[in-house]
Write an enzyme that holds these catalytic residues in place. Structure first.
Site, short mmCIF file in Angstrom:
data_model
loop_
_atom_site.label_atom_id
_atom_site.label_comp_id
_atom_site.label_asym_id
_atom_site.label_seq_id
_atom_site.Cartn_x
_atom_site.Cartn_y
_atom_site.Cartn_z
N CYS A 294 0.88 -1.16 0.00
CA CYS A 294 0.00 0.00 0.00
C CYS A 294 0.93 1.22 0.00
O CYS A 294 2.14 1.09 0.20
CB CYS A 294 -0.88 0.01 1.24
SG CYS A 294 0.08 0.13 2.75
N CYS B 226 2.27 6.39 8.47
CA CYS B 226 1.40 6.55 7.30
C CYS B 226 0.50 7.77 7.51
O CYS B 226 -0.06 7.96 8.59
CB CYS B 226 0.56 5.30 7.13
SG CYS B 226 -0.66 5.48 5.83
N HIS C 107 -1.76 -4.72 18.82
CA HIS C 107 -1.20 -4.37 17.51
C HIS C 107 -0.46 -3.04 17.63
O HIS C 107 -0.94 -2.13 18.33
CB HIS C 107 -2.34 -4.26 16.48
CG HIS C 107 -1.85 -4.12 15.07
ND1 HIS C 107 -1.40 -2.92 14.56
CD2 HIS C 107 -1.72 -5.02 14.07
CE1 HIS C 107 -1.03 -3.10 13.30
NE2 HIS C 107 -1.21 -4.37 12.98
N GLU D 262 -0.16 -0.52 15.83
CA GLU D 262 -0.94 0.68 15.46
C GLU D 262 -1.85 1.09 16.61
O GLU D 262 -2.00 2.28 16.91
CB GLU D 262 -1.76 0.39 14.20
CG GLU D 262 -2.59 1.59 13.76
CD GLU D 262 -3.55 1.28 12.61
OE1 GLU D 262 -3.19 0.50 11.71
OE2 GLU D 262 -4.67 1.81 12.64
N ASN E 3 -2.94 -7.67 8.63
CA ASN E 3 -3.53 -7.34 7.34
C ASN E 3 -3.63 -8.57 6.45
O ASN E 3 -4.68 -8.87 5.86
CB ASN E 3 -2.60 -6.26 6.78
CG ASN E 3 -2.80 -5.89 5.36
OD1 ASN E 3 -2.87 -6.73 4.49
ND2 ASN E 3 -2.88 -4.60 5.14
FE1 F3S Z 1 -1.09 1.10 4.33
FE2 F3S Z 1 -1.35 3.33 5.55
FE3 F3S Z 1 -3.44 2.09 4.70
S1 F3S Z 1 0.10 1.79 5.99
S2 F3S Z 1 -2.89 -0.01 4.80
S3 F3S Z 1 -1.90 2.98 3.48
S4 F3S Z 1 -3.20 3.07 6.60
#
Ligand code: F3S
Length: 711
Positions: free
Chosen positions: A15, A98, A126, A128, A227
């Site tokens: 991603c 991110c 996790h 995050e 994920n």
């Molecule tokens: Fe990747 Fe950021 Fe979405 S790390 S899965 S783009 S929240």
């Protein structure tokens, strides 16, 4: 020849958040000659190992950092306390949090400051979630609807308290929605933010679709990646044979036995070259050739692989690629964006302010709603949805924030420029929406191209405010195109004129006496009304407007009224049309004669008293005259000695003059002993029949000329 159909998900692989983090780590290692990363940069052992080879060492906590050593914050982010500790050690920070995650940090921080309790639907422990917890004053983590239900039961106070609910970015949509449903039922003061990353939800949605039509579904990704685990779980709901592998080495060809269709997807931490390796291995095992997609393995969708006679040239390219260095491969998989470039991406999510687009780059693409379209009142969700492909222009690249601002409307404008040029050449009519009013006229958005329409060409009357055109859809013709200055001038009036001309021609071709039209009253004069019956105006004379007596057309009609009219006469040479409006079926004389005859007794209403007698309404539109001698069975001085206006009396119809449409009435004739009638007087019409209702008088006992009313 064996044949296996391989379907590779478009959304498979890195991603933008992960891609950005990997790139930043590589650059930091090069710049500083090595650096530390707080936790494994991504959930992929191959990538982490290769980064380590470049000098990116993974540390478990701040305590393992060497003072002054550059530190990479991975895409999951960290809490503010961790930033403080790193700062205290004097370590430069390379923040690869991110942008999507950073947005959630800002959100929970603000909500927490407002005194709201934070609930996160996500995986306890996790990284995050642990980072997120640091940005608020404590938060409750709920993993699934079952936990949510239990927690709500144990905390009845949640019915009242202000609650803000967010999700882990990689959470599963259904899990979040079901938990939210329960929360909404109980909590009256809850606000919900669906913070699932658009790339995650579109990846899961596509994986589910591919799995549903595949015999075997391969999910590539790190075993520690939440994920990837979710992705495998989603696929298992649709396909019985799901293989979760970390790389090509783990792919056992025997597990593909008998499969005709194989779907492939990959978690957000899986680099493109691993996907390619897996793909190549499957092709090799099937003695097939792989169609190589340059720079983007994800584009190898619906690929049918067949046994080749000779090894294909692309296979050699693949082999060369396999030998390329980690850095080269990474560079190749990361597209560099430039302002003004046209890009294609997949819509990840749509919010009330922007459209998030996954461009397959390290940056997060977004289209502000103002850059989507200029069309007012457009509901974006009616036009596009998450998962759709979209093309746009790059407006601004922000490497620090990891974002790219895009514009669809500008791309549309460029794309549609040619059609505007063609429309001018062919005098074609185009459609657009009025988006702006300015001093000299209005601006119309025609398929993304701004077309200026001067006030004189707006079709509005002089000095009328242009505001009334705003947001209206209009048709216009292009008058002028200045390519170098990108200036286009159009005319709404030209369309109206040409439409009216065409309509007029059709009307004149088919017009005939008696033909009925539905028209619009364009103007009123003292003598009649002008009515547009389709490109041409006809005139309804005031006498043709009503059966009643009227003085002005405005007593019956107003400008803008839509009315039915019929053609009384026309002249093609002088272009004059005479129209009728009053309904012949409503002719009061016809109504009167079909109801009454000489000798009938009618109940009449006295409408006017004169010296020579009284006018009385027999039916609406037909009045009769009761001569003074016929008012009573005795001699009277004046009518008002016996009658008054508005009075209803019975009267006998003593004469009907059909030719002149006049009626004589007598009250006296109804009395038992009528007195002898006075001497007849001279006859004179009271009023022309065309000028109003039928006004009648007694032809046997007419009034003296000096007694008649003035016309
Ligand atoms: Fe990747 Fe950021 Fe979405 S790390 S899965 S783009 S929240």
């Amino acid at each position: 020849m064996s044949q296996v159909e391989i379907e590779l998900a478009k959304t498979a692989g890195f991603c933008f958040g992960v891609r950005r983090a990997v790139k930043m780590a590589g650059e930091a290692a090069r710049q500083y000659g090595g650096c530390a990363c707080l936790g494994p940069l991504i959930h992929n052992n191959d990538v982490v190992r290769r980064l380590e080879e470049q000098g990116v060492r993974t540390v478990k906590s701040v305590s393992q950092l060497v003072p002054g050593e550059p530190v990479i914050i991975r895409s999951h982010g960290v809490g503010p306390e961790v930033y403080r500790q790193i700062q205290a050690l004097g370590c430069p920070v390379i923040d690869a949090t991110c942008p999507e995650v950073a947005r959630i940090h800002a959100l929970v921080e603000e909500k927490s400051r407002q005194g709201r309790a934070i609930v996160v639907i996500g995986q306890r422990g996790h990284p995050e979630i642990e980072a997120l917890a640091g940005w608020c004053d404590g938060c409750t983590v709920l993993e699934n609807p079952e936990e949510t239900e239990k927690w709500l039961r144990e905390h009845p106070e949640t019915a009242e308290i202000p609650l803000t609910v967010v999700s882990q970015t990689t959470g599963e949509q259904k899990n979040f929605e079901n938990s939210v449903k329960l929360i909404k039922k109980q909590c009256t003061n809850g606000e919900i933010f669906d913070t699932i990353c658009g790339t995650t939800s579109s990846r899961q949605r596509e994986a589910r679709e591919i799995a549903s039509r595949s015999d075997v579904m391969i999910v590539i990704g790190g075993r520690h990646s939440a994920n990837t685990a979710k992705l495998a779980q989603v696929c298992a709901g649709e396909c019985d044979r799901v293989l979760l592998i970390e790389n090509a080495r783990e792919l056992d060809p025997a597990e593909l036995a008998g499969a005709k269709t194989v779907g492939v997807t990959a978690g957000a931490s899986t680099p493109e070259w691993i996907i390619k390796e897996v793909n190549r291995k499957m092709c090799d095992e099937n003695k097939t050739v792989e169609t190589v997609e340059e720079n983007n393995a994800a584009e190898a969708v619906n690929e049918t692989v067949e046994t080749p006679a000779e090894p294909a040239a692309e296979t050699k390219t693949e082999a060369t690629e396999a030998e390329a260095s980690f850095e080269e491969l990474l560079e190749r998989s990361i597209k560099t964006l430039h302002t003004g470039e046209k890009v294609r991406g997949v819509i990840a999510s749509i919010t009330p302010t922007e459209i998030s687009v996954d461009l397959g780059t390290k940056q997060s693409g977004y289209i502000p709603l103002s850059e989507f379209t200029d069309e007012p009142g457009v509901n974006v969700a009616d036009i596009i949805k998450a998962g759709d492909e979209i093309e746009a222009y790059v407006m601004r690249v922000n490497d620090v924030e990891g974002t790219v601002m895009l514009s669809k409307k500008r791309l549309d404008s460029v794309k549609n420029w040619d059609s505007i040029v063609d429309a001018r050449a062919s005098h074609a009519v185009v459609e657009g929406t009025v988006v702006e009013e300015n001093k000299g006229g209005v601006v119309v958005n025609v398929k993304g191209v701004r077309v200026f329409v001067p006030a004189s060409q707006s079709g509005l009357p002089k000095d009328a405010p242009m505001t009334e055109l705003l947001k209206r859809k209009v048709k216009l013709m292009i008058r002028e195109v200045n390519q170098p200055r990108k200036r286009v001038v159009g005319s709404i009036r030209d369309v109206t004129v040409s439409e009216r001309r065409a309509k007029a021609e059709a009307t004149w071709n088919e017009i005939e006496v008696g033909k009925r039209y539905h028209g619009v009253v364009k103007s009123l004069t003292s003598y009649g009304a002008f009515v547009d019956i389709g490109g041409v105006d006809g005139m309804v004379h005031v006498s043709e407007l009503s059966w009643k007596r009227i003085h002005q057309p405005s007593e019956v009609l107003s400008v803008g009224d839509e009315i039915d009219v019929y053609v009384i006469s026309f002249d093609k040479e002088t272009k004059k049309i005479s129209l009728g409006y009053k309904d012949p079926n409503e002719n009061p004389w016809v109504k009167f004669t079909s109801t009454y005859s000489v000798g009938s007794v009618a109940s009449v209403r006295i409408v006017k008293l004169m010296t020579f007698g009284a006018f009385a309404e027999i039916v609406p539109g037909v009045d009769g005259l009761i001569h003074i001698s016929q008012i009573a069975d005795r001699r009277i001085g004046k009518p008002e000695d016996v009658l008054s206006e508005g009075q209803i009396v019975d009267a006998k119809i003593t004469n009907i003059d059909n030719e002149n449409k006049k009626v004589s009435l007598s009250i006296r004739a109804l009395s038992e002993h009528p007195a002898p009638a006075p001497e007849p007087k001279a006859v004179k019409p009271v009023e022309d029949e065309d000028d109003g209702p039928v006004v009648v008088y007694d032809t046997e006992n007419p009034p003296a000329p000096e007694d008649l009313p003035e016309e």
